[in-house]
Write a protein that holds these residues in place. Structure first.
Motif, PDB file in Angstrom:
ATOM      1  N   ASP A  68      -9.031   6.657   1.264  1.00  0.00           N
ATOM      2  CA  ASP A  68      -8.735   5.773   0.134  1.00  0.00           C
ATOM      3  C   ASP A  68      -8.299   4.390   0.587  1.00  0.00           C
ATOM      4  N   ASP A  69      -7.559   4.324   1.709  1.00  0.00           N
ATOM      5  CA  ASP A  69      -7.145   3.014   2.218  1.00  0.00           C
ATOM      6  C   ASP A  69      -8.354   2.144   2.535  1.00  0.00           C
ATOM      7  N   GLY A  96      -5.494  -1.178  12.086  1.00  0.00           N
ATOM      8  CA  GLY A  96      -5.490  -1.085  10.627  1.00  0.00           C
ATOM      9  C   GLY A  96      -5.791  -2.438  10.010  1.00  0.00           C
ATOM     10  N   ASN A  98       0.856  -1.178   0.000  1.00  0.00           N
ATOM     11  CA  ASN A  98       0.000   0.000   0.000  1.00  0.00           C
ATOM     12  C   ASN A  98       0.895   1.231   0.000  1.00  0.00           C
ATOM     13  N   ASP A  99       1.447   1.555  -1.151  1.00  0.00           N
ATOM     14  CA  ASP A  99       2.346   2.711  -1.279  1.00  0.00           C
ATOM     15  C   ASP A  99       3.517   2.646  -0.304  1.00  0.00           C
ATOM     16  N   LYS A 147      -9.931   0.785  -0.556  1.00  0.00           N
ATOM     17  CA  LYS A 147      -9.176  -0.347  -1.117  1.00  0.00           C
ATOM     18  C   LYS A 147      -9.486  -1.631  -0.355  1.00  0.00           C
ATOM     19  N   VAL A 148      -9.551  -1.529   0.963  1.00  0.00           N
ATOM     20  CA  VAL A 148      -9.834  -2.706   1.791  1.00  0.00           C
ATOM     21  C   VAL A 148     -11.248  -3.215   1.516  1.00  0.00           C
ATOM     22  N   PHE A 155      -2.991  -0.865   5.876  1.00  0.00           N
ATOM     23  CA  PHE A 155      -4.014   0.002   5.298  1.00  0.00           C
ATOM     24  C   PHE A 155      -4.730   0.696   6.447  1.00  0.00           C
ATOM     25  N   GLU A 156      -4.899   1.995   6.329  1.00  0.00           N
ATOM     26  CA  GLU A 156      -5.585   2.773   7.364  1.00  0.00           C
ATOM     27  C   GLU A 156      -7.077   2.441   7.373  1.00  0.00           C
ATOM     28  N   THR A 157      -7.774   2.977   8.351  1.00  0.00           N
ATOM     29  CA  THR A 157      -9.187   2.661   8.574  1.00  0.00           C
ATOM     30  C   THR A 157     -10.120   3.732   8.012  1.00  0.00           C
TER      31      THR A 157
END
Length: 112
Positions: A28-29, A65, A17-18, A32-33, A23-25
């Motif tokens: 955009d993250d 996350g 993820n970059d 994606k999730v 991945f954040e909550t």
């Protein structure tokens, strides 16, 4: 309880993820999730002893996350309970390693 090595062997790498695997909550993250195969989504949780675990799917309690596995877990594996939770980061192991090395990043296999 499974550990990170067993998780990596069975489920492959975590998706990038970059430059990070976490991945954040939100934002955009989170999009994606939410777009990922639900059998590849794992929630990273942290407990009172500061250990971090992976739990399959979406969870909110103690969540920090998400990670997405390269390969999906099967319904049969989920039903077995063997993969819930997976020890991702063992704080006691890090503290032991940290006493022998000043660079915590080199002693940990956790890849945030």
């Amino acid at each position: 309880m499974k550990n990170e090595d067993q998780w990596n062997e069975r489920l492959g790498d975590t998706l990038d993820n970059d430059g990070t695997t976490l991945f954040e909550t939100y934002g955009d993250d989170l999009k994606k999730v939410q777009a990922a195969d639900p059998f590849t989504v794992w929630t990273v949780i942290e407990t009172e002893n500061e250990n971090q675990y992976l739990r399959p799917g979406f969870h909110v309690v103690d969540m920090i996350g998400y990670v997405i596995s390269e390969n999906p877990i099967t319904q049969e594996e989920l039903n077995s309970g063997e993969w819930d939770p997976v020890l991702w980061l063992d704080r006691a192991e890090l503290d032991l390693d940290d006493s022998n090395d000043d660079d915590l990043g080199e002693t940990s296999s956790f890849r945030p």
